[in-house]
Enzyme design. Sequence first.
Site, PDB file in Angstrom:
ATOM      1  N   ASP A   1      -2.761  11.677  14.309  1.00 18.07           N
ATOM      2  CA  ASP A   1      -3.613  11.330  13.730  1.00 18.07           C
ATOM      3  C   ASP A   1      -4.454   9.994  13.546  1.00 18.07           C
ATOM      4  OD1 ASP A   1      -4.592  11.667  10.379  1.00 18.07           O
ATOM      5  OD2 ASP A   1      -2.348  11.112  10.074  1.00 18.07           O
TER       6      ASP A   1
ATOM      7  N   LYS B   1       8.284  -0.065   5.084  1.00 15.41           N
ATOM      8  CA  LYS B   1       7.639   1.227   4.934  1.00 15.41           C
ATOM      9  C   LYS B   1       9.521   2.188   3.676  1.00 15.41           C
ATOM     10  CE  LYS B   1       4.977   4.777   6.247  1.00 15.41           C
ATOM     11  NZ  LYS B   1       3.609   5.280   7.013  1.00 15.41           N
TER      12      LYS B   1
ATOM     13  N   GLY C   1       0.968  -1.181  -0.087  1.00 10.43           N
ATOM     14  CA  GLY C   1      -0.207   0.043  -0.308  1.00 10.43           C
ATOM     15  C   GLY C   1       1.394   1.544  -0.308  1.00 10.43           C
TER      16      GLY C   1
ATOM     17  N   VAL D   1       4.389   1.197   1.278  1.00 12.25           N
ATOM     18  CA  VAL D   1       4.666   0.428   2.098  1.00 12.25           C
ATOM     19  C   VAL D   1       4.501  -1.245   1.113  1.00 12.25           C
ATOM     20  CG1 VAL D   1       3.600  -1.026   4.019  1.00 12.25           C
ATOM     21  CG2 VAL D   1       3.711   1.518   3.605  1.00 12.25           C
TER      22      VAL D   1
END
Lengths: 242, 299
Positions: B146, B54, B32, B39
């Site tokens: 977040d 990542k 993703g 990633v």
Amino acid sequence: MSDFTPFPETRWTALRALKSDDNATRQLGWDVVARLYWHPVVSYVCVKWNLSEHDAQDTAQNFFTFALERDTLAKYEPGKARFRSFLRVCLDRFLINEHHARSAQKRGGGRVESIETAGADGTPLDPVDPEKLDDLFEREWRRSLFEAAVSEVETSCATDTQKLQFALFRRYDIDRGSDDRLTYDDLAREFNLSVTSVTNHLHAVRTRVRLALLEQLRAITASEQEFLEESQALFGARPAQR
Amino acid sequence: MRLGDDALLRLTTALDEPDLSGTRYRLIGPLGQGGMGNVYVAEDTVLLRNVALKVLRVQDSTGELAARLESEARVAAALEHPGIIPIHDLGILPDGRVFYVSKLVQGIRLDEYAARTESLADKLRVFIKICEAVAYAHSRKVLHRDLKPANIMVGEFGEVLILDWGTAREQQADASHTAGHGTHGYMPPEQERGEALDARADIFALGATLREFVTLRSMPKPLASIITKAMHHDKSGRYDSALALSDDVARFIDGEPVAAHRETPLEMLVRQVNKHRFILIILLTYMLIRLIFFLALKR
């Protein structure tokens, strides 16, 4: 840091150079813009105006000459839009004016047909889906960017090892078309190398092409933010279908 | 040199793939992409397990993005808690891009879990685990900044893992780090304004997450009050800790009065009836049977 930076400064950008008072700098900026946008403009004109490739190239040449003479692209204001969009607007305006001029000439100043409904020769033209035109322009722009980066790396290959690396890269990543059967094992046999060497050589060239590509992108974006957004659009790993 | 469509597509993928030569990892495939990095699934060839890798998508000229990715890895690595993603490694690729390696999470996103789960109690128990992980981070003076369903994974056994600590900062950090981070709809007004934050900023995000998470047609008043209190526009009106929030949610599950809601006598009666309904049903059934016997004998 890339060994292939073609510009005098790291933060040099072609878009800034277009606004320079120095003729040589401005010309360098022009060369970069014209080189990277030549094919996108030709393809766009070809499809939008239903022209042959030869005529589209003439039109593209006229557009770039016109833009250079009038300093049109130097009027670009970063932050208002992407440079690519600005160039498209300039190109569309140029095409419309060209078409109007031709129509007026043919009809002795009479009625002028819309560029959306008539081809360059005045024959009716099927309207082209604007989204398809956008996609075409984007795709050709990407292609130009990749081609420029690959050419830059190819030119810079001086040693035998670098030439071998590039030959492997060319064979595996560029020249094999849609053939998905070619493996690193095949390549190792073909070039008489170990599979590990093939892997390492390919990674080495890809890294250089990637850096060259990002340098090209940096040169034709006006801000760091635009550069990051464009690089995200250019790359961006997509998850496999699960 | 003109590139064909196949070559263009292949190069787009090949040039973006991280060069893992010289590392212990072998690339398996893309997983993703986040705000600043991609990633991938990779194999740790030493420990023979799959991990999430990542990688910074592009090296920015200021180095700010690389610093943020490093910070994300270090902040998460310092937080050892079952509800926080474990970080295994941090390094730099041959092309200069920063990468870090973390556990490959097997599970689904919180919003997917919410859509698949019917039981409100199950959902709220998962939410409590999220609160506990956040409370632990707060105890280490770390704010996530977040929190949202997309950053929380739920495993097969209801375990939770909070991801994406890219915007996390120590509570004492100055307000300049606040501006431009977070997700609209989950961040509190003070974060939108770019002011200095404390734990109550994450409480707001937890409230927003809970609101999205429960998605009931008719929200029970105490639960609605918990969400309202957690998402109070003024931070002084919110819960003062993630544990206080989770305690209130736990009280709601147990049928106890919650701190966020002052109930009327009728609401108290309904709650007590709901809480003790099985005993009440048994009691009423017993009394009904006694009544039937009594009436039968009287005849």
